[in-house]
Design a protein around this motif. Structure first.
Motif, PDB file in Angstrom:
ATOM      1  N   HIS A  80      52.079  38.476  41.095  1.00 56.39           N
ATOM      2  CA  HIS A  80      51.477  37.140  41.200  1.00 56.39           C
ATOM      3  C   HIS A  80      49.959  37.259  41.130  1.00 56.39           C
ATOM      4  N   GLU A  81      49.474  37.770  40.009  1.00 56.57           N
ATOM      5  CA  GLU A  81      48.035  37.964  39.823  1.00 56.57           C
ATOM      6  C   GLU A  81      47.293  36.647  40.020  1.00 56.57           C
ATOM      7  N   GLY A  82      46.190  36.718  40.740  1.00 59.81           N
ATOM      8  CA  GLY A  82      45.323  35.561  40.893  1.00 59.81           C
ATOM      9  C   GLY A  82      45.722  34.592  41.982  1.00 59.81           C
ATOM     10  N   ILE A  83      46.676  34.963  42.848  1.00 62.11           N
ATOM     11  CA  ILE A  83      47.039  34.048  43.932  1.00 62.11           C
ATOM     12  C   ILE A  83      45.908  34.006  44.957  1.00 62.11           C
ATOM     13  N   ASN A  84      45.950  32.982  45.779  1.00 63.05           N
ATOM     14  CA  ASN A  84      44.921  32.885  46.813  1.00 63.05           C
ATOM     15  C   ASN A  84      45.409  33.522  48.113  1.00 63.05           C
ATOM     16  N   LEU A  85      44.513  33.584  49.057  1.00 64.54           N
ATOM     17  CA  LEU A  85      44.791  34.262  50.319  1.00 64.54           C
ATOM     18  C   LEU A  85      45.940  33.604  51.081  1.00 64.54           C
ATOM     19  N   ARG A  86      45.974  32.291  51.128  1.00 64.34           N
ATOM     20  CA  ARG A  86      47.028  31.589  51.861  1.00 64.34           C
ATOM     21  C   ARG A  86      48.401  31.875  51.251  1.00 64.34           C
ATOM     22  N   ARG A 139      41.842  40.415  56.531  1.00 65.16           N
ATOM     23  CA  ARG A 139      41.427  41.762  56.970  1.00 65.16           C
ATOM     24  C   ARG A 139      42.140  42.834  56.145  1.00 65.16           C
ATOM     25  N   MET A 140      43.431  42.609  55.861  1.00 64.37           N
ATOM     26  CA  MET A 140      44.180  43.553  55.044  1.00 64.37           C
ATOM     27  C   MET A 140      43.556  43.644  53.653  1.00 64.37           C
ATOM     28  N   CYS A 141      43.215  42.504  53.088  1.00 61.12           N
ATOM     29  CA  CYS A 141      42.596  42.484  51.761  1.00 61.12           C
ATOM     30  C   CYS A 141      41.241  43.186  51.775  1.00 61.12           C
ATOM     31  N   ASP A 142      40.507  43.049  52.866  1.00 58.04           N
ATOM     32  CA  ASP A 142      39.237  43.775  52.990  1.00 58.04           C
ATOM     33  C   ASP A 142      39.468  45.275  52.904  1.00 58.04           C
ATOM     34  N   ARG A 143      40.505  45.755  53.576  1.00 57.79           N
ATOM     35  CA  ARG A 143      40.808  47.192  53.552  1.00 57.79           C
ATOM     36  C   ARG A 143      41.273  47.633  52.155  1.00 57.79           C
ATOM     37  N   LEU A 144      42.083  46.804  51.508  1.00 63.90           N
ATOM     38  CA  LEU A 144      42.544  47.143  50.158  1.00 63.90           C
ATOM     39  C   LEU A 144      41.381  47.124  49.162  1.00 63.90           C
ATOM     40  N   ARG A 145      40.471  46.230  49.365  1.00 65.45           N
ATOM     41  CA  ARG A 145      39.280  46.174  48.510  1.00 65.45           C
ATOM     42  C   ARG A 145      38.398  47.400  48.747  1.00 65.45           C
ATOM     43  N   ALA A 146      38.310  47.837  50.007  1.00 65.62           N
ATOM     44  CA  ALA A 146      37.485  48.994  50.351  1.00 65.62           C
ATOM     45  C   ALA A 146      37.990  50.275  49.684  1.00 65.62           C
ATOM     46  N   VAL A 147      39.322  50.401  49.503  1.00 65.30           N
ATOM     47  CA  VAL A 147      39.854  51.584  48.823  1.00 65.30           C
ATOM     48  C   VAL A 147      39.930  51.379  47.308  1.00 65.30           C
ATOM     49  N   GLY A 148      39.506  50.215  46.854  1.00 67.03           N
ATOM     50  CA  GLY A 148      39.414  49.961  45.421  1.00 67.03           C
ATOM     51  C   GLY A 148      40.678  49.467  44.758  1.00 67.03           C
ATOM     52  N   ASN A 181      39.923  26.805  39.911  1.00 74.12           N
ATOM     53  CA  ASN A 181      40.395  25.514  40.407  1.00 74.12           C
ATOM     54  C   ASN A 181      39.562  24.967  41.560  1.00 74.12           C
ATOM     55  N   SER A 182      38.984  25.852  42.348  1.00 77.84           N
ATOM     56  CA  SER A 182      38.264  25.415  43.532  1.00 77.84           C
ATOM     57  C   SER A 182      37.199  26.443  43.891  1.00 77.84           C
ATOM     58  N   ARG A 183      35.991  25.976  44.133  1.00 76.09           N
ATOM     59  CA  ARG A 183      34.914  26.885  44.513  1.00 76.09           C
ATOM     60  C   ARG A 183      35.142  27.465  45.901  1.00 76.09           C
ATOM     61  N   ARG A 184      35.983  26.821  46.693  1.00 74.47           N
ATOM     62  CA  ARG A 184      36.236  27.294  48.053  1.00 74.47           C
ATOM     63  C   ARG A 184      37.304  28.378  48.109  1.00 74.47           C
ATOM     64  N   GLU A 185      38.015  28.566  47.014  1.00 76.80           N
ATOM     65  CA  GLU A 185      39.109  29.536  46.997  1.00 76.80           C
ATOM     66  C   GLU A 185      38.721  30.795  46.245  1.00 76.80           C
ATOM     67  N   LEU A 186      39.325  31.898  46.662  1.00 81.21           N
ATOM     68  CA  LEU A 186      39.183  33.164  45.957  1.00 81.21           C
ATOM     69  C   LEU A 186      40.525  33.559  45.374  1.00 81.21           C
TER      70      LEU A 186
END
Length: 161
Positions: free
Chosen positions: A49-55, A70-79, A88-93
């Motif tokens: 599900h590429e591109g889904i949002n955090l919720r 927090r989990m995503c922060d850790r996954l981002r930290a390991v690359g 769709n929304s500037r408030r969403e990632l």
């Protein structure tokens, strides 16, 4: 001992549970994962599900958005994960696997398949054939049920009061 001609679902579920536990042990031997099992689940979800949002990811994991963040922060930290602005929304990632994340999952699957192949190679051909048929049936049924659950959940989200 030969199994009954038409085993009950609970009998098959018990054997499948034991098989799952054995798979977990085998896959643990094959893993050099710098991630936890819940982080690995998140990577598998993001892969499909590429591109889904955090919720959406949090809902799929049965977790809360802060814990998932927090989990995503850790996954981002390991690359393994990237975050980008949603169109769709500037408030969403949007969350996506990085190329390193895709490579990690590909390599993990190769190691897991090698572990499985080592066991399956010792099975008689008739048992391999039966296993293949049974697993194909299980995967097809499980996919159908999961798709139906997802369709039901999506329909519930679009209803208004």
């Amino acid at each position: 001992m030969t199994p009954p001609p038409h085993p009950r679902p609970d009998e098959v579920a018990k054997v499948a549970s034991v098989a799952t536990e054995l798979l977990e042990v085998m896959w643990g031997r094959a893993s050099i994962a710098p991630v936890s099992s819940s982080q690995l689940r998140a990577l598998f979800i993001l892969e499909h599900h590429e591109g889904i949002n955090l919720r959406t990811l949090a809902d799929a994991l049965g977790s809360t958005p802060p814990a998932t963040s927090r989990m995503c922060d850790r996954l981002r930290a390991v690359g393994f994960l990237t975050r980008s602005a949603s169109p769709n929304s500037r408030r969403e990632l949007q969350l996506s696997l990085s190329s390193r994340g895709h490579t990690f999952l590909r390599d993990l699957r190769i190691r897991r398949e090698q572990e499985l192949e080592a066991v399956i190679a010792h099975m008689p051909p008739s048992q391999r054939e039966a296993l293949l048929r049974g697993l194909e049936g299980f995967c097809g049924t499980a996919s159908s049920l999961l798709d139906a659950d997802a369709d039901h959940s999506a329909g519930a989200d679009t209803r208004t009061a």
